[in-house]
Design a protein around this motif. Structure first.
Motif, PDB file in Angstrom:
ATOM      1  N   VAL A  32       0.868  -1.178   0.000  1.00 22.82           N
ATOM      2  CA  VAL A  32       0.000   0.000   0.000  1.00 22.82           C
ATOM      3  C   VAL A  32       0.899   1.220   0.000  1.00 22.82           C
ATOM      4  CG1 VAL A  32      -1.778   1.291   1.242  1.00 22.82           C
ATOM      5  CG2 VAL A  32      -1.816  -1.206   1.258  1.00 22.82           C
ATOM      6  N   CYS A  33       0.596   2.189  -0.861  1.00 27.17           N
ATOM      7  CA  CYS A  33       1.404   3.406  -0.916  1.00 27.17           C
ATOM      8  C   CYS A  33       0.539   4.619  -0.649  1.00 27.17           C
ATOM      9  CB  CYS A  33       2.098   3.542  -2.276  1.00 27.17           C
ATOM     10  SG  CYS A  33       1.021   4.117  -3.606  1.00 27.17           S
ATOM     11  N   ASP A  34       1.175   5.729  -0.251  1.00 27.53           N
ATOM     12  CA  ASP A  34       0.466   6.984  -0.088  1.00 27.53           C
ATOM     13  C   ASP A  34       0.708   7.867  -1.312  1.00 27.53           C
ATOM     14  OD1 ASP A  34       3.005   8.055   0.165  1.00 27.53           O
ATOM     15  OD2 ASP A  34       2.845   8.471   2.304  1.00 27.53           O
ATOM     16  N   ALA A  35       0.340   9.119  -1.218  1.00 23.12           N
ATOM     17  CA  ALA A  35       0.420  10.007  -2.380  1.00 23.12           C
ATOM     18  C   ALA A  35       1.828  10.474  -2.685  1.00 23.12           C
ATOM     19  CB  ALA A  35      -0.493  11.219  -2.164  1.00 23.12           C
ATOM     20  N   LYS A  36       2.794  10.178  -1.820  1.00 19.67           N
ATOM     21  CA  LYS A  36       4.180  10.598  -2.031  1.00 19.67           C
ATOM     22  C   LYS A  36       5.098   9.414  -2.301  1.00 19.67           C
ATOM     23  CE  LYS A  36       3.834  14.900   0.573  1.00 19.67           C
ATOM     24  NZ  LYS A  36       4.393  15.740   1.677  1.00 19.67           N
ATOM     25  N   PHE A  37       4.516   8.313  -2.780  1.00 18.29           N
ATOM     26  CA  PHE A  37       5.251   7.107  -3.181  1.00 18.29           C
ATOM     27  C   PHE A  37       5.865   6.353  -1.999  1.00 18.29           C
ATOM     28  CE2 PHE A  37       5.782  10.223  -6.698  1.00 18.29           C
ATOM     29  CZ  PHE A  37       4.949   9.602  -7.613  1.00 18.29           C
ATOM     30  N   ASP A  43      16.895  11.518  -0.298  1.00 20.61           N
ATOM     31  CA  ASP A  43      17.824  10.799  -1.175  1.00 20.61           C
ATOM     32  C   ASP A  43      17.021  10.007  -2.206  1.00 20.61           C
ATOM     33  OD1 ASP A  43      20.505  11.082  -1.232  1.00 20.61           O
ATOM     34  OD2 ASP A  43      20.970   9.567   0.260  1.00 20.61           O
ATOM     35  N   VAL A  44      16.500  10.679  -3.215  1.00 20.51           N
ATOM     36  CA  VAL A  44      15.621  10.038  -4.188  1.00 20.51           C
ATOM     37  C   VAL A  44      16.268  10.063  -5.553  1.00 20.51           C
ATOM     38  CG1 VAL A  44      13.528  10.586  -2.906  1.00 20.51           C
ATOM     39  CG2 VAL A  44      14.383  12.204  -4.602  1.00 20.51           C
ATOM     40  N   MET A  45      15.818   9.145  -6.401  1.00 24.13           N
ATOM     41  CA  MET A  45      16.325   9.087  -7.767  1.00 24.13           C
ATOM     42  C   MET A  45      15.584  10.079  -8.629  1.00 24.13           C
ATOM     43  SD  MET A  45      16.860   4.992  -8.346  1.00 24.13           S
ATOM     44  CE  MET A  45      17.881   5.265  -9.787  1.00 24.13           C
ATOM     45  N   ASP A  46      16.164  10.394  -9.766  1.00 27.30           N
ATOM     46  CA  ASP A  46      15.528  11.279 -10.740  1.00 27.30           C
ATOM     47  C   ASP A  46      14.212  10.670 -11.163  1.00 27.30           C
ATOM     48  OD1 ASP A  46      14.835  13.049 -12.661  1.00 27.30           O
ATOM     49  OD2 ASP A  46      16.505  12.639 -14.002  1.00 27.30           O
ATOM     50  N   GLY A  47      13.106  11.434 -11.019  1.00 31.65           N
ATOM     51  CA  GLY A  47      11.789  10.876 -11.281  1.00 31.65           C
ATOM     52  C   GLY A  47      11.272  11.078 -12.687  1.00 31.65           C
ATOM     53  N   LYS A  48      12.092  11.544 -13.613  1.00 31.81           N
ATOM     54  CA  LYS A  48      11.573  11.857 -14.946  1.00 31.81           C
ATOM     55  C   LYS A  48      11.200  10.604 -15.731  1.00 31.81           C
ATOM     56  CE  LYS A  48      16.217  12.074 -17.040  1.00 31.81           C
ATOM     57  NZ  LYS A  48      17.191  12.952 -17.725  1.00 31.81           N
ATOM     58  N   LEU A  81      13.185   5.202   3.645  1.00 32.43           N
ATOM     59  CA  LEU A  81      14.265   5.975   4.253  1.00 32.43           C
ATOM     60  C   LEU A  81      14.800   7.008   3.267  1.00 32.43           C
ATOM     61  CD1 LEU A  81      16.525   6.575   6.330  1.00 32.43           C
ATOM     62  CD2 LEU A  81      17.784   4.631   5.371  1.00 32.43           C
ATOM     63  N   GLY A  82      14.963   6.612   2.007  1.00 32.92           N
ATOM     64  CA  GLY A  82      15.447   7.545   0.999  1.00 32.92           C
ATOM     65  C   GLY A  82      14.502   8.716   0.793  1.00 32.92           C
ATOM     66  N   ILE A  83      13.195   8.445   0.794  1.00 36.65           N
ATOM     67  CA  ILE A  83      12.220   9.532   0.644  1.00 36.65           C
ATOM     68  C   ILE A  83      12.272  10.453   1.856  1.00 36.65           C
ATOM     69  CG2 ILE A  83       9.746  10.031   0.545  1.00 36.65           C
ATOM     70  CD1 ILE A  83       9.377   7.546  -1.147  1.00 36.65           C
TER      71      ILE A  83
END
Length: 341
Positions: A178-183, A302-307, A296-298
């Motif tokens: 289950v995920c929320d609106a911010k991944f 520390d997140v990856m490029d989301g493009k 933890l990254g979010i």
């Protein structure tokens, strides 16, 4: 002559090998932040933050030249980030294949120990914030998350091998999240074999039991692989009115978040894209550890490029389940005519 060669061969074979003292280089001192992120999926500050949380629980050894906790952590992160063979990771870090295996298991167990700091379903004020975030995205009211399952490929297990063959014909785990609106992932159930249907995984999950007991005020969004319940909204299989079509469109725009979250997770931790060469039990630990690290990254930015985030096409007719409850259908009709008419 042959006997002499044989005796010499046995003598050489039984001679104790010379111990090799290898130099354990610290990658955090060699690479810059971007290079560290490329190899381990986290930057220096986040690696040290994680080490501070789990370092005391890692394998400790009194042997000379033992692998320090930092390198144990980096060996595990390297495996999760690439899914490479332990031997290749060991060669790159100047350690043995067996050492990398022990590090992966030890670090994974330590990460599971901090699970509740990073994976928790929203309640109270967090639940209200989550609902507001979903409304901003697609205008869908009272939503607490999006639920779906994804396959994680594993090698054929030695026990109950057929149970792990999924509908696509390969061995896997069926992992419900289950995920929320911010991944961020707020719930995970990873222990089911690939042949088990999504609806059963949901029905047997602890989160479903919590909703049935009325512990959460709101509902989840799922596809037609789930039955429509008062706390689980699914699309209309054959919408008849404009309100029902708008309901489906809004649910589609919102529920695609779970597909994007799966894509981000698997792109960050490539071990989940290939085949996990581990027992089902150990594979479950790796999957849950990846989800903890994802959150933890979010949290640390520390997140990856989301493009290049993948957004799979929404198909309301996929794997349709026709066992909707009456109260679920009534709740769906109420929402469609109240908010989307």
């Amino acid at each position: 002559m042959a006997g002499r060669r044989r005796r010499r061969y046995n003598l050489l074979r039984n001679r104790p090998s010379k111990r090799v003292i290898r130099d354990h280089l610290n990658p955090l001192e060699i690479y810059n932040d971007d290079e560290i992120f490329e190899r381990y999926r986290f930057r220096r500050a986040t690696v040290l933050y994680l080490l501070d949380m789990i370092g005391r629980n890692l394998l400790q050894s009194t042997k000379n030249n033992a692998l320090p906790p930092l390198l144990q952590l980096l060996a595990c992160l390297r495996f999760l980030a690439t899914g490479a063979y332990h031997k290749l990771i060991g060669d790159s870090m100047h350690v043995s294949e067996s050492t990398v295996g022990r590090c992966c298991r030890s670090v994974t167990d330590a990460i599971l120990g901090i699970r509740w700091h990073f994976i928790s379903f929203p309640r109270d004020e967090k639940a209200r914030q989550t609902k507001q975030e979903f409304i901003k995205i697609a205008g869908f009211p009272n939503a607490l998350g999006c639920v779906d399952g994804t396959f994680v490929r594993i090698i054929a297990p030695s026990n109950n091998e057929q149970d792990f063959v999924n509908r696509k014909g390969y061995h896997s785990l069926n992992v419900q999240m289950v995920c929320d609106a911010k991944f961020r992932f707020t719930s995970i159930c990873a222990s089911w074999p690939g042949s088990v249907h999504d609806s059963r995984v949901w029905r047997e999950s602890a989160l479903c039991q919590q909703f049935e007991r009325g512990e959460h005020n709101g509902f989840l969004l799922g596809d037609s692989g789930y039955p429509c319940r008062r706390f689980l909204m699914t699309p209309y299989f054959n919408p008849q009115t404009d309100a029902q079509q708008r309901f489906n469109a809004s649910l589609c725009r919102t529920r695609v978040l779970i597909e994007q979250s799966f894509g981000i997770l698997k792109r960050r931790f490539s071990c989940l894209q290939g085949t996990l060469r581990a027992t089902p039990e150990q594979a479950v630990s790796y999957v849950v550890a990846c989800v903890i690290l994802h959150n933890l990254g979010i949290q640390t930015g520390d997140v990856m490029d989301g493009k290049d985030q993948p957004a799979e096409a929404f198909n309301p007719h996929a794997h349709h389940v026709a066992c909707n409850s009456q109260e679920g259908s009534q709740m769906r009709d109420y929402i469609a005519h109240t908010y989307f008419a």
